[in-house]
Design an enzyme around this catalytic site. Structure first.
Site, PDB file in Angstrom:
ATOM      1  N   SER A  30      57.901 -91.530  55.071  1.00  0.00           N
ATOM      2  CA  SER A  30      56.987 -92.101  53.735  1.00  0.00           C
ATOM      3  C   SER A  30      55.636 -91.698  53.394  1.00  0.00           C
ATOM      4  CB  SER A  30      56.798 -93.610  54.176  1.00  0.00           C
ATOM      5  OG  SER A  30      56.199 -93.576  55.354  1.00  0.00           O
ATOM      6  N   GLY A 100      63.169 -90.920  61.025  1.00  0.00           N
ATOM      7  CA  GLY A 100      63.673 -90.969  60.249  1.00  0.00           C
ATOM      8  C   GLY A 100      65.358 -89.532  60.810  1.00  0.00           C
ATOM      9  N   GLU A 106      62.760 -80.560  61.153  1.00  0.00           N
ATOM     10  CA  GLU A 106      61.224 -80.408  61.204  1.00  0.00           C
ATOM     11  C   GLU A 106      60.828 -80.034  61.918  1.00  0.00           C
ATOM     12  OE1 GLU A 106      60.752 -84.529  61.114  1.00  0.00           O
ATOM     13  OE2 GLU A 106      60.662 -85.468  59.286  1.00  0.00           O
TER      14      GLU A 106
END
Ligand code: DER
Length: 228
Positions: A30, A100, A106
């Site tokens: 987010s 997440g 990542e």
């Protein structure tokens, strides 16, 4: 629209680091979503000329919504700047990521970047990793037993991450499973990093050590603290 003022501040500050011609890592979560929105606005209003490598299906879809051009690490060997969030940051800049379930891609993207800018809010800094958040571990499903036993031998409690809108385990972007290791604190992150990297069946985990170059912490009043 529903992000906190702190996340918005971090996202805007991160987007302001970006210049035309840059290649970016596009993180998941987010807080980074705020940066992607700000980048989309700059592309639309200022003609910002960038490309990005997404770290998840979620990041890819959000980048497409904001018309951020996408590429891959096949075509772009090094990234100028990776932007991503974190679940915990310790005083040495070591991270836990993976809430997440995107930590595997990542980490590939963060490792390919000259600068890895971590976008956080004041809830993320901790004195010691592993108390507020479990450590996410992406595994080959047939290795669940051995990985559960390893976590228990380390004094932790392993939890297979179950779907919210799906019966059964969460399936990662790689089609694998996530085990959350509740460890009640990680006193030696480097040692745990080696132990997990040596365990067959683990694809990757959420310890990010020696990767973050910048921490951008947004505050509720809209200010940002930038630590390098
Ligand atoms: O899952 C992830 O790795 C995210 O980046 C997470 O660590 C941070 O998400 P947030 O910005 O929504 O808190």
């Amino acid at each position: 629209p529903n992000a906190s003022a702190a996340k918005q501040a971090a996202g805007t500050a991160a987007a302001d680091l970006v210049e035309s011609g840059m290649t970016l890592g596009l993180g998941t979560g987010s807080t980074t979503a705020c940066a992607l929105e700000a980048l989309g606005t700059r592309i639309q209003n200022d003609g910002l000329d960038i490309v990005g490598v997404p770290t998840s299906f979620a990041a890819e879809r959000l980048a497409n919504q904001h018309d951020i051009p996408l590429t891959t690490l096949d075509d772009v060997p090094r990234l100028d700047l990776a932007l991503d969030g974190a679940d915990e940051v310790d005083p040495e800049g070591r991270l836990i990521k993976g809430r997440g379930a995107a930590h595997t891609r990542e980490k590939v993207v963060a490792h390919a970047a000259e600068r890895f800018v971590v976008l956080i809010d004041p809830s993320k800094p901790v004195d010691e990793l592993g108390h507020a958040f479990p450590l996410p571990i992406e595994i080959v499903p047939m290795a669940l037993g051995p990985v559960q036993r390893l976590i228990e031998q380390l004094g932790g409690h392993p939890e297979l991450r179950m779907g919210a809108a799906k019966d059964g385990p969460v399936i990662s972007d790689q089609g694998l499973w996530i085990v959350d290791a509740h460890l009640d604190g990680i006193t030696d992150p480097e040692a745990l990093n080696r132990t997990l990297n040596d365990q067959p069946g683990i694809l990757d985990h959420g310890l990010f050590l020696d990767l973050a170059t910048d921490i951008l912490c947004g505050e509720a009043n809209g200010s940002v603290t930038h630590t390098v």
